[in-house]
Design a protein around this motif. Sequence first.
Motif, PDB file in Angstrom:
ATOM      1  N   ALA A 296       1.925  47.168  24.829  1.00  0.00           N
ATOM      2  CA  ALA A 296       2.954  48.420  25.065  1.00  0.00           C
ATOM      3  C   ALA A 296       4.337  47.574  25.186  1.00  0.00           C
ATOM      4  CB  ALA A 296       2.828  49.175  26.433  1.00  0.00           C
ATOM      5  N   ALA A 297       4.265  46.420  25.898  1.00  0.00           N
ATOM      6  CA  ALA A 297       5.541  45.510  25.805  1.00  0.00           C
ATOM      7  C   ALA A 297       6.005  45.254  24.472  1.00  0.00           C
ATOM      8  CB  ALA A 297       5.296  44.461  26.839  1.00  0.00           C
ATOM      9  N   ARG A 298       5.125  44.826  23.603  1.00  0.00           N
ATOM     10  CA  ARG A 298       5.381  44.414  22.108  1.00  0.00           C
ATOM     11  C   ARG A 298       5.980  45.462  21.550  1.00  0.00           C
ATOM     12  NH1 ARG A 298       6.975  39.572  19.760  1.00  0.00           N
ATOM     13  NH2 ARG A 298       6.218  39.403  17.617  1.00  0.00           N
ATOM     14  N   ARG A 299       5.311  46.711  21.630  1.00  0.00           N
ATOM     15  CA  ARG A 299       5.561  47.848  20.850  1.00  0.00           C
ATOM     16  C   ARG A 299       7.257  48.374  21.316  1.00  0.00           C
ATOM     17  NH1 ARG A 299       0.331  50.085  22.512  1.00  0.00           N
ATOM     18  NH2 ARG A 299      -1.065  49.657  20.923  1.00  0.00           N
ATOM     19  N   GLN A 300       7.433  48.059  22.628  1.00  0.00           N
ATOM     20  CA  GLN A 300       8.731  48.510  22.847  1.00  0.00           C
ATOM     21  C   GLN A 300       9.850  47.555  22.091  1.00  0.00           C
ATOM     22  OE1 GLN A 300       9.356  48.682  27.363  1.00  0.00           O
ATOM     23  NE2 GLN A 300      11.478  49.015  27.167  1.00  0.00           N
ATOM     24  N   TRP A 301       9.594  46.159  22.212  1.00  0.00           N
ATOM     25  CA  TRP A 301      10.277  45.143  21.698  1.00  0.00           C
ATOM     26  C   TRP A 301      10.384  45.611  20.161  1.00  0.00           C
ATOM     27  CZ3 TRP A 301       8.759  41.956  17.823  1.00  0.00           C
ATOM     28  CH2 TRP A 301       9.809  41.046  17.175  1.00  0.00           C
ATOM     29  N   ARG A 302       9.217  45.831  19.545  1.00  0.00           N
ATOM     30  CA  ARG A 302       9.380  46.283  18.100  1.00  0.00           C
ATOM     31  C   ARG A 302      10.439  47.581  17.857  1.00  0.00           C
ATOM     32  NH1 ARG A 302       4.413  49.944  16.303  1.00  0.00           N
ATOM     33  NH2 ARG A 302       5.879  51.296  17.850  1.00  0.00           N
ATOM     34  N   ASP A 303      10.432  48.618  18.624  1.00  0.00           N
ATOM     35  CA  ASP A 303      10.946  49.857  18.620  1.00  0.00           C
ATOM     36  C   ASP A 303      12.457  49.492  18.692  1.00  0.00           C
ATOM     37  OD1 ASP A 303       8.868  51.059  17.966  1.00  0.00           O
ATOM     38  OD2 ASP A 303       8.593  52.067  20.099  1.00  0.00           O
ATOM     39  N   GLU A 304      12.733  48.294  19.837  1.00  0.00           N
ATOM     40  CA  GLU A 304      14.345  48.018  20.182  1.00  0.00           C
ATOM     41  C   GLU A 304      14.580  47.141  18.624  1.00  0.00           C
ATOM     42  OE1 GLU A 304      13.846  45.650  23.563  1.00  0.00           O
ATOM     43  OE2 GLU A 304      13.792  47.574  24.819  1.00  0.00           O
ATOM     44  N   CYS A 305      13.990  46.560  18.319  1.00  0.00           N
ATOM     45  CA  CYS A 305      14.190  45.720  17.033  1.00  0.00           C
ATOM     46  C   CYS A 305      14.646  46.843  15.866  1.00  0.00           C
ATOM     47  CB  CYS A 305      13.243  44.764  16.427  1.00  0.00           C
ATOM     48  SG  CYS A 305      12.943  43.296  17.653  1.00  0.00           S
ATOM     49  N   LEU A 306      13.822  47.945  15.600  1.00  0.00           N
ATOM     50  CA  LEU A 306      13.964  48.803  14.737  1.00  0.00           C
ATOM     51  C   LEU A 306      15.207  49.644  14.886  1.00  0.00           C
ATOM     52  CD1 LEU A 306      10.208  50.343  14.392  1.00  0.00           C
ATOM     53  CD2 LEU A 306      11.686  48.804  12.636  1.00  0.00           C
TER      54      LEU A 306
END
Length: 319
Positions: A296-306
């Motif tokens: 979940a933390a990595r997905r949140q990081w991914r979404d912030e990068c996007l």
Amino acid sequence: MASSAAGCVVIVGSGVIGRSWAMLFASGGFQVKLYDIEQQQIRNALENIRKEMKLLEQAGSLKGSLSVEEQLSLISGCPNIQEAVEGAMHIQECVPEDLELKKKIFAQLDSIIDDRVILSSSTSCLMPSKLFAGLVHVKQCIVAHPVNPPYYIPLVELVPHPETAPTTVDRTHALMKKIGQCPMRVQKEVAGFVLNRLQYAIISEAWRLVEEGIVSPSDLDLVMSEGLGMRYAFIGPLETMHLNAEGMLSYCDRYSEGIKHVLQTFGPIPEFSRATAEKVNQDMCMKVPDDPEHLAARRQWRDECLMRLAKLKSQVQPQ
């Protein structure tokens, strides 16, 4: 803001994709009715949407010209499908990827809509000819497949049924543009549509290269994140070819024989064996452990990068 006379958008299914669609349509000023079979699921979805949109506002990444409260006021829940579709101009189905379930939903919708509303599915792989088979309003049916997560990745694949009216495609295309998405037209249906066909081709060769011991899983991912993906974030493979020589004809004259030679060395479709899956998983887990919290933390990081990438693209790309 869209007036009630212009109709509203109905979202059928309040999962991750349905919630994203609701946020996108509200960002474009449309009234949104969120339908699900259970009232509690609708309440949970509305609460989730409120939290997510507040976070987007704080991050300066809320889409559209309306304030967060104005957008939230446009989204409401409706546990009755008959009431939900009243006044609808567009219905976006977002139920789980199950052909029989989706067909049941569309048969139900088909029996209660008029000749003006568009019936659209978010399916990522089900063929329109199977999905909309036998519907009275088949000319009004289309697949509008978003990319996960839809709020941060704007592409929408528009895939018509063989009997879909051209006006249905045009109206859906215009609607997606209005809410800030990037629609593209698939001229005729094909398994996997376009995005997943390209994605699966990459996955297939990536798997083979790892399985044959040519590259480690982590280095394989570097090839995309620090190589191909850098270009593909702004231009596609065909424009890359065009720019990597003096135009496309020059590129083909120079490189087509070499490309064909390499392609002939590709192996069969991988079996995705358990042994290789475990090897890849071990490498991936060194970077991102596969427990829910780390993922979940990595997905949140991914979404912030996007989100940041979307901002950059809006600044550097000609509109």
